[in-house]
Design a protein around this motif. Structure first.
Motif, PDB file in Angstrom:
ATOM      1  N   VAL A  21       0.937  -1.273   0.068  1.00  0.00           N
ATOM      2  CA  VAL A  21      -0.075   0.101  -0.032  1.00  0.00           C
ATOM      3  C   VAL A  21       0.857   1.336  -0.075  1.00  0.00           C
ATOM      4  O   VAL A  21       1.684   1.319   0.918  1.00  0.00           O
ATOM      5  CB  VAL A  21      -0.948   0.052   1.241  1.00  0.00           C
ATOM      6  CG1 VAL A  21      -1.730   1.253   1.264  1.00  0.00           C
ATOM      7  CG2 VAL A  21      -1.651  -1.122   1.360  1.00  0.00           C
ATOM      8  N   SER A  22       0.764   2.027  -0.964  1.00  0.00           N
ATOM      9  CA  SER A  22       1.610   2.932  -1.079  1.00  0.00           C
ATOM     10  C   SER A  22       1.498   4.295  -0.016  1.00  0.00           C
ATOM     11  O   SER A  22       0.607   4.228   0.689  1.00  0.00           O
ATOM     12  CB  SER A  22       1.556   3.909  -2.522  1.00  0.00           C
ATOM     13  OG  SER A  22       0.198   4.633  -2.411  1.00  0.00           O
ATOM     14  N   ALA A  23       2.610   4.964   0.002  1.00  0.00           N
ATOM     15  CA  ALA A  23       2.509   6.041   1.296  1.00  0.00           C
ATOM     16  C   ALA A  23       1.578   6.902   1.205  1.00  0.00           C
ATOM     17  O   ALA A  23       0.829   7.423   1.862  1.00  0.00           O
ATOM     18  CB  ALA A  23       3.995   6.650   1.318  1.00  0.00           C
ATOM     19  N   ASP A  24       1.116   7.178  -0.277  1.00  0.00           N
ATOM     20  CA  ASP A  24       0.148   8.282  -0.604  1.00  0.00           C
ATOM     21  C   ASP A  24      -1.193   7.685  -0.243  1.00  0.00           C
ATOM     22  O   ASP A  24      -1.937   8.607   0.422  1.00  0.00           O
ATOM     23  CB  ASP A  24       0.253   8.695  -2.217  1.00  0.00           C
ATOM     24  CG  ASP A  24      -0.910   9.329  -2.817  1.00  0.00           C
ATOM     25  OD1 ASP A  24      -0.963  10.614  -1.901  1.00  0.00           O
ATOM     26  OD2 ASP A  24      -1.552   9.070  -3.415  1.00  0.00           O
ATOM     27  N   VAL A  25      -1.607   6.447  -0.571  1.00  0.00           N
ATOM     28  CA  VAL A  25      -2.803   6.058  -0.067  1.00  0.00           C
ATOM     29  C   VAL A  25      -2.895   5.816   1.351  1.00  0.00           C
ATOM     30  O   VAL A  25      -3.845   6.044   2.017  1.00  0.00           O
ATOM     31  CB  VAL A  25      -2.688   4.485  -0.872  1.00  0.00           C
ATOM     32  CG1 VAL A  25      -3.888   3.885  -0.194  1.00  0.00           C
ATOM     33  CG2 VAL A  25      -3.102   4.598  -2.422  1.00  0.00           C
ATOM     34  N   MET A  26      -2.057   5.357   2.094  1.00  0.00           N
ATOM     35  CA  MET A  26      -1.819   5.359   3.556  1.00  0.00           C
ATOM     36  C   MET A  26      -2.076   6.875   3.975  1.00  0.00           C
ATOM     37  O   MET A  26      -2.837   6.709   4.829  1.00  0.00           O
ATOM     38  CB  MET A  26      -0.311   4.797   3.972  1.00  0.00           C
ATOM     39  CG  MET A  26      -0.153   3.378   4.121  1.00  0.00           C
ATOM     40  SD  MET A  26      -1.618   2.419   4.802  1.00  0.00           S
ATOM     41  CE  MET A  26      -1.448   2.915   6.175  1.00  0.00           C
ATOM     42  N   ASP A  27      -1.489   7.906   3.573  1.00  0.00           N
ATOM     43  CA  ASP A  27      -1.929   8.974   4.109  1.00  0.00           C
ATOM     44  C   ASP A  27      -3.034   9.523   4.063  1.00  0.00           C
ATOM     45  O   ASP A  27      -3.663  10.025   4.787  1.00  0.00           O
ATOM     46  CB  ASP A  27      -0.875  10.244   3.355  1.00  0.00           C
ATOM     47  CG  ASP A  27       0.546  10.073   3.764  1.00  0.00           C
ATOM     48  OD1 ASP A  27       0.893   9.558   4.613  1.00  0.00           O
ATOM     49  OD2 ASP A  27       1.282  10.895   3.200  1.00  0.00           O
ATOM     50  N   LYS A  28      -3.646   9.179   2.905  1.00  0.00           N
ATOM     51  CA  LYS A  28      -5.202   9.280   2.769  1.00  0.00           C
ATOM     52  C   LYS A  28      -6.130   8.585   3.779  1.00  0.00           C
ATOM     53  O   LYS A  28      -7.249   9.348   4.258  1.00  0.00           O
ATOM     54  CB  LYS A  28      -5.515   9.116   1.390  1.00  0.00           C
ATOM     55  CG  LYS A  28      -5.343  10.028   0.112  1.00  0.00           C
ATOM     56  CD  LYS A  28      -5.968   9.562  -1.217  1.00  0.00           C
ATOM     57  CE  LYS A  28      -5.724  10.499  -2.318  1.00  0.00           C
ATOM     58  NZ  LYS A  28      -4.625  10.273  -3.113  1.00  0.00           N
ATOM     59  N   MET A  29      -5.770   7.553   3.983  1.00  0.00           N
ATOM     60  CA  MET A  29      -6.523   6.631   4.957  1.00  0.00           C
ATOM     61  C   MET A  29      -6.474   7.359   6.448  1.00  0.00           C
ATOM     62  O   MET A  29      -7.331   7.337   7.133  1.00  0.00           O
ATOM     63  CB  MET A  29      -6.424   5.166   5.012  1.00  0.00           C
ATOM     64  CG  MET A  29      -6.633   4.560   3.600  1.00  0.00           C
ATOM     65  SD  MET A  29      -6.540   2.824   3.566  1.00  0.00           S
ATOM     66  CE  MET A  29      -4.740   2.703   3.608  1.00  0.00           C
ATOM     67  N   LEU A  30      -4.941   7.509   6.560  1.00  0.00           N
ATOM     68  CA  LEU A  30      -4.684   8.019   7.940  1.00  0.00           C
ATOM     69  C   LEU A  30      -5.230   9.346   8.315  1.00  0.00           C
ATOM     70  O   LEU A  30      -5.681   9.634   9.353  1.00  0.00           O
ATOM     71  CB  LEU A  30      -3.153   8.212   8.311  1.00  0.00           C
ATOM     72  CG  LEU A  30      -2.530   6.543   8.177  1.00  0.00           C
ATOM     73  CD1 LEU A  30      -1.050   6.570   8.180  1.00  0.00           C
ATOM     74  CD2 LEU A  30      -2.999   5.787   9.524  1.00  0.00           C
ATOM     75  N   ASN A  31      -5.216  10.107   7.405  1.00  0.00           N
ATOM     76  CA  ASN A  31      -5.857  11.428   7.608  1.00  0.00           C
ATOM     77  C   ASN A  31      -7.426  11.468   7.881  1.00  0.00           C
ATOM     78  O   ASN A  31      -8.062  12.160   8.708  1.00  0.00           O
ATOM     79  CB  ASN A  31      -5.450  12.492   6.333  1.00  0.00           C
ATOM     80  CG  ASN A  31      -4.141  13.158   6.361  1.00  0.00           C
ATOM     81  OD1 ASN A  31      -4.179  13.992   7.707  1.00  0.00           O
ATOM     82  ND2 ASN A  31      -3.384  13.105   5.586  1.00  0.00           N
TER      83      ASN A  31
END
Ligand code: FMN
Length: 184
Positions: A21-31
């Motif tokens: 899971v890319s960092a960009d996708v992770m950031d969206k979910m975590l935000n």
């Protein structure tokens, strides 16, 4: 994805591909998780993102129904400050649901997992004593066995789920016409 449709279609899924899971996708979910409200805006919740293989294997022992969780590319451990009182459980639920609905919107699968043995989480991840490891959410791209979970079933009909006015009253219709992707 339309929110109402997403709420009906989300299933808890334990099968994932090995794709990271890319960092960009992770950031969206975590935000999305971060934006959950909390009692008095106390914000007692903190997340630990785990992708290390050895740590994921160790975390299998944290739950009685968690033998499969090392198959997920990402394990998120949701924690709450222990001094936040009983409402922290509601806060944890809101954060977890935000995380999972964001994942669903982005095409990822997820599943909540109960932590029965918090000391395993403490030892594996270094969580301090004044912080409670409360819940795990697994995340990843959906795998081939993404069908219904072993204990999945239809939800209660609306008439059984909701009473109008008082406890003994007739319920709120039969839910006819409401799409339930769990059963259709
Ligand atoms: C509070 C909570 C704890 C759960 N704990 C576990 C667990 O320890 N292991 C697991 O595999 N699934 C766990 N689940 C997932 C449930 O089995 C799942 O939500 C339920 O079967 C409905 O599945 P469905 O959304 O696919 O219909 C948990 C779900 C919730 C809400």
């Amino acid at each position: 994805m339309e929110t109402l449709r997403a709420l009906h279609a989300k299933r808890d899924t334990r099968s994932y591909t090995e794709a990271p899971v890319s960092a960009d996708v992770m950031d969206k979910m975590l935000n999305a998780a971060r934006m959950a409200g909390s009692a008095k805006n106390g914000q007692p919740v903190r997340l630990v993102v785990v992708t290390d293989h050895a740590d994921k294997v160790a975390l299998k022992a944290s739950g009685d129904y968690a033998t499969w969780i090392d198959q997920a590319p990402v394990i998120v451990v949701l924690t709450a400050r222990a001094d936040a009182g009983p409402r922290r459980l509601f806060d944890i639920g809101r954060h977890a649901q935000n995380l999972m609905l964001a994942a669903h919107d982005l095409g990822l699968a997820s599943c909540p997992v109960t932590i029965h043995h918090p000391d395993v989480v403490r030892e594996t991840l270094g969580v301090p004593e004044d912080v409670e490891p409360s819940m795990i959410v697994t995340l990843g791209w959906p795998g081939p066995e993404g069908g219904p979970s072993p204990v999945a079933g239809p939800r209660l009909p609306l008439a059984e789920y909701v009473s109008i006015g008082d406890w003994d009253s007739v319920g709120h219709g039969d839910g006819a016409g409401v799409e339930d992707a769990a059963t259709s």
